[in-house]
Enzyme design. Structure first.
Site, PDB file in Angstrom:
ATOM      1  CD  GLU A   1       9.191  -6.190   7.330  1.00  0.00           C
ATOM      2  OE1 GLU A   1       8.992  -5.254   6.354  1.00  0.00           O
ATOM      3  OE2 GLU A   1       8.825  -6.417   8.127  1.00  0.00           O
TER       4      GLU A   1
ATOM      5  N   GLY B   1      -4.674  -1.844   5.202  1.00  0.00           N
ATOM      6  CA  GLY B   1      -4.415  -2.899   4.175  1.00  0.00           C
ATOM      7  C   GLY B   1      -4.391  -4.051   5.119  1.00  0.00           C
ATOM      8  NE  ARG B   2      -6.556  -3.847  10.844  1.00  0.00           N
ATOM      9  CZ  ARG B   2      -5.749  -2.937  11.280  1.00  0.00           C
ATOM     10  NH1 ARG B   2      -4.162  -2.134  10.705  1.00  0.00           N
ATOM     11  NH2 ARG B   2      -6.233  -1.378  11.698  1.00  0.00           N
TER      12      ARG B   2
ATOM     13  CE  LYS C   1       6.131  -1.602  10.285  1.00  0.00           C
ATOM     14  NZ  LYS C   1       5.158  -0.221   9.307  1.00  0.00           N
TER      15      LYS C   1
ATOM     16  CE  LYS D   1      -3.725   2.607   2.892  1.00  0.00           C
ATOM     17  NZ  LYS D   1      -4.747   2.086   3.440  1.00  0.00           N
TER      18      LYS D   1
ATOM     19  CG  HIS E   1      -4.776 -35.406  17.694  1.00  0.00           C
ATOM     20  ND1 HIS E   1      -4.546 -36.352  18.306  1.00  0.00           N
ATOM     21  CD2 HIS E   1      -6.028 -35.347  16.359  1.00  0.00           C
ATOM     22  CE1 HIS E   1      -5.451 -37.466  17.499  1.00  0.00           C
ATOM     23  NE2 HIS E   1      -6.245 -36.379  16.947  1.00  0.00           N
TER      24      HIS E   1
ATOM     25  CD  GLU F   1      -1.964  -4.146  11.754  1.00  0.00           C
ATOM     26  OE1 GLU F   1      -2.510  -3.913  10.463  1.00  0.00           O
ATOM     27  OE2 GLU F   1      -0.004  -4.795  11.718  1.00  0.00           O
TER      28      GLU F   1
HETATM   29  O1  F6P Z   1       1.971  -3.849   9.768  1.00  0.00           O
HETATM   30  C1  F6P Z   1       1.883  -2.834   9.935  1.00  0.00           C
HETATM   31  C2  F6P Z   1       1.414  -2.762   8.717  1.00  0.00           C
HETATM   32  O2  F6P Z   1       1.020  -1.191   8.251  1.00  0.00           O
HETATM   33  C3  F6P Z   1       0.262  -3.939   7.909  1.00  0.00           C
HETATM   34  O3  F6P Z   1      -0.996  -2.588   8.450  1.00  0.00           O
HETATM   35  C4  F6P Z   1      -0.296  -3.381   6.366  1.00  0.00           C
HETATM   36  O4  F6P Z   1      -1.068  -4.402   6.197  1.00  0.00           O
HETATM   37  C5  F6P Z   1       1.658  -3.743   6.551  1.00  0.00           C
HETATM   38  O5  F6P Z   1       1.999  -3.075   7.665  1.00  0.00           O
HETATM   39  C6  F6P Z   1       1.758  -3.700   5.169  1.00  0.00           C
HETATM   40  O6  F6P Z   1       1.795  -2.172   4.786  1.00  0.00           O
HETATM   41  P1  F6P Z   1       1.645  -2.158   3.488  1.00  0.00           P
HETATM   42  O7  F6P Z   1       1.088  -2.707   2.076  1.00  0.00           O
HETATM   43  O8  F6P Z   1       2.318  -0.615   2.767  1.00  0.00           O
HETATM   44  O9  F6P Z   1       3.338  -2.997   3.009  1.00  0.00           O
END
Ligand code: F6P
Length: 547
Positions: free
Chosen positions: A212, A267-268, A512, A206, A384, A353
């Protein structure tokens, strides 16, 4: 005390909870043959049975009274109406617009967002057809065979979960891979399995600033360029899904190959947007449309059904009942369908979240529990592993059991065995096994005297453990869309009751920021002051061994 815990509805529930002390679910069932008929809601091939909960008609009346007091309906309408209910980020919350299947305009600041939604969907679908039909070719003219989605959090969990859940509808010549973790092992293992000439990378973020995702995206592009790709052919192998065209262009992806979305998609909550591109590629636009249609059906149900006949409202209120009045800190989600293996992980982000908050919408500390710890595993594996604690442990853990009546893979007696376990677990958790029953059982086995007495307490099940059962006719795209939207709205309901903002996630920021401080220290660029433990650990990592 907060306004919520001082409120009449809250106090009435606390008093009612005390009056239910000692009331066993098995007795409620014995006294009321109509319990299953009263405490269930059906909608389009989905059934919620909530009869096995510690509730009476009075409980439900008090809980819906709490919802009314907390202005659930106006808040729900504010969300559907495009108001900026995400107050800390000053954003509307409109994932419902992404699956709006009727010609109802949805306005943000007076502007209808629907034409933009339709336009991106049309572009996504056209792209999907090209890739699926083999018309979109890689650098040496071969069709695409592998899709690698690079994203994390909401840009990964939804696509992973849904893509896996809809495996029976996958394109026969396409395989999907997902890379999320910054651990180089994740991307290395995927790159080992794919051919650069026939792989399409989707960089899904987003913000397009997530550490990452960008690290993995750069590694993927370097690998592509080192293995036959060229700067000119990057456009055939890399597309982006983002709200940030500037950063996408900076990364080197042609913005013609970018699928956008908007700041009003959290995002979620984003799998319904272009973030769902890997899903649409794998199952095709028609099935993706069915997923959206299922979610829309749940949206309409949530928007229009009376509170006491409203699935997300009932699920949300039951969670409040246990979390705030019975001390339940956790909630288990137990899908009895292997295709839903990643549902608990997906719901962890969605719920934790969203509602893992400890200040209310005005910034005041809350004096009541908010979102629960969510966990789960597909049945019967969980049985189990951790069910022992749910049956006989000291924590109260309400559970959702989710199962399809018809399997996608009818195999001998497997499905009947699976479902017999589902139903048996909810019955066992509800009924338990009391001392008299255990004693009779042990006597039948021929035990007596001290040996019987010694074993007896270990074999008693208190029972009275609450469960919901969600049955679907079958786990098809439509039912899956309904199921996900059901949980989204459940989380919304709880956020409104607790008066928290379910749509920000400031709690992920501190780690972060600190990682950015520590990274240069691990790359030989000096040290920074930390606590003794962190300094010690940095030293060990830099020294290359633990002792
Ligand atoms: O972990 C925090 C967060 O902002 C989430 O809410 C989001 O889904 C994720 O990082 C990834 O963010 P992006 O889509 O901006 O890479």
């Amino acid at each position: 005390m907060s306004a919520l815990t001082r409120s009449p509805a809250w106090k009435a529930l606390a008093a009612h909870r005390a009056s239910l002390e000692g009331t066993a679910l098995r007795d409620l069932f014995a006294a009321d043959a109509g319990r299953f008929d009263r405490y269930r809601i059906a909608l389009d091939g989905m059934l919620l049975d909530y009869a096995k909960n510690r509730i009476t008609d009075e409980t439900l009346a008090l809980l819906t009274g709490l919802a009314l007091q907390q202005k659930l309906e106006p808040m729900r309408d504010a969300m559907f109406g495009g108001q900026r209910i995400n107050i800390t980020e000053d954003r509307a919350v409109l994932h419902v617009a992404l699956r709006n299947r009727v010609d109802r305009p949805i306005l943000v600041d007076g502007e209808d967002v629907m034409p933009g939604v339709q336009e991106v969907l049309a572009r996504m679908y056209a792209f999907c057809h090209k890739v699926r039909d083999g018309e979109w070719r890689g650098y040496d003219g071969q069709p695409i065979t592998d899709i690698v989605n690079i994203g994390i959090g909401g840009s990964d969990l939804g696509p992973v979960m849904v893509t896996q859940a809809l495996t029976p509808w996958h394109h026969p010549h396409l395989a999907a891979h997902f890379v999320s973790n910054v651990d180089g092992t994740h991307i290395a293992e995927v790159l080992r399995r794919v051919d650069p000439a026939t792989t399409l990378f989707i960089i899904a973020s987003k913000t397009f600033t997530t550490q990452e995702t960008l690290a993995n995206a750069h590694t993927a592009r370097d690998w592509f360029l080192a293995n036959g790709g060229t700067p000119e052919t990057v456009a055939r192998h890399f597309v982006a899904v983002s709200t940030n065209s500037t950063e996408v262009a900076k990364f080197g992806i042609d913005t013609n190959n970018m699928f956008g979305f908007w700041d009003w998609v959290g995002g979620r909550y984003s799998l319904w947007s272009a973030i769902g591109l890997p899903i649409a590629l794998m199952v095709g636009p028609e099935r993706f449309g069915e997923l959206l249609a299922g979610a829309h059906a749940m949206d309409e149900h949530f928007r229009t059904a009376p509170l006491d006949a409203n699935m997300p409202v009932i699920l949300g209120l039951l969670g409040v009942w246990y979390g705030n009045f019975w001390g339940a800190a956790a909630h288990a989600v137990l899908p009895y369908d292997q295709y839903l293996a990643r549902l608990p992980a997906y719901l962890q982000q969605l719920d934790m979240e969203s509602n893992g908050k400890s200040v209310d919408r005005d910034g005041a500390p809350v004096d009541y529990a908010t979102g629960p710890i969510i966990f789960g595993e597909p049945g019967t594996n969980g049985q189990h592993a951790f069910y022992q604690l749910i049956h006989q442990g000291t924590h109260l853990i309400p559970c959702d059991f989710i199962a399809p009546i018809t399997s996608q893979n009818p195999t001998g007696r497997h499905h009947a065995m699976l479902l017999s376990n589902t139903l048996a677990q909810t019955e066992a958790l509800m009924r338990g096994k009391n001392e008299a029953e255990v004693r009779a059982e042990l006597e039948r086995e021929g035990r007596s005297g001290a040996a019987l007495e010694a074993l007896l307490p270990h074999k008693v099940f208190a029972g009275n453990r609450p469960t919901n059962t969600i049955l679907v006719d079958q786990l098809d795209p439509c039912r899956l869309g309904m199921l996900i939207a059901l949980y989204e709205h459940k989380v919304f309901v709880q956020g409104v009751i607790w008066n928290i903002n379910s749509f920000d996630q400031w709690g992920v920021e501190l780690g972060k920021q600190l990682a950015k401080v520590i990274l240069p220290e691990l790359e030989g660029q000096g040290t920074k002051p930390h606590d003794a433990s962190t300094v010690g650990l940095v030293g060990l990592v830099n020294g290359g061994k633990v002792a």
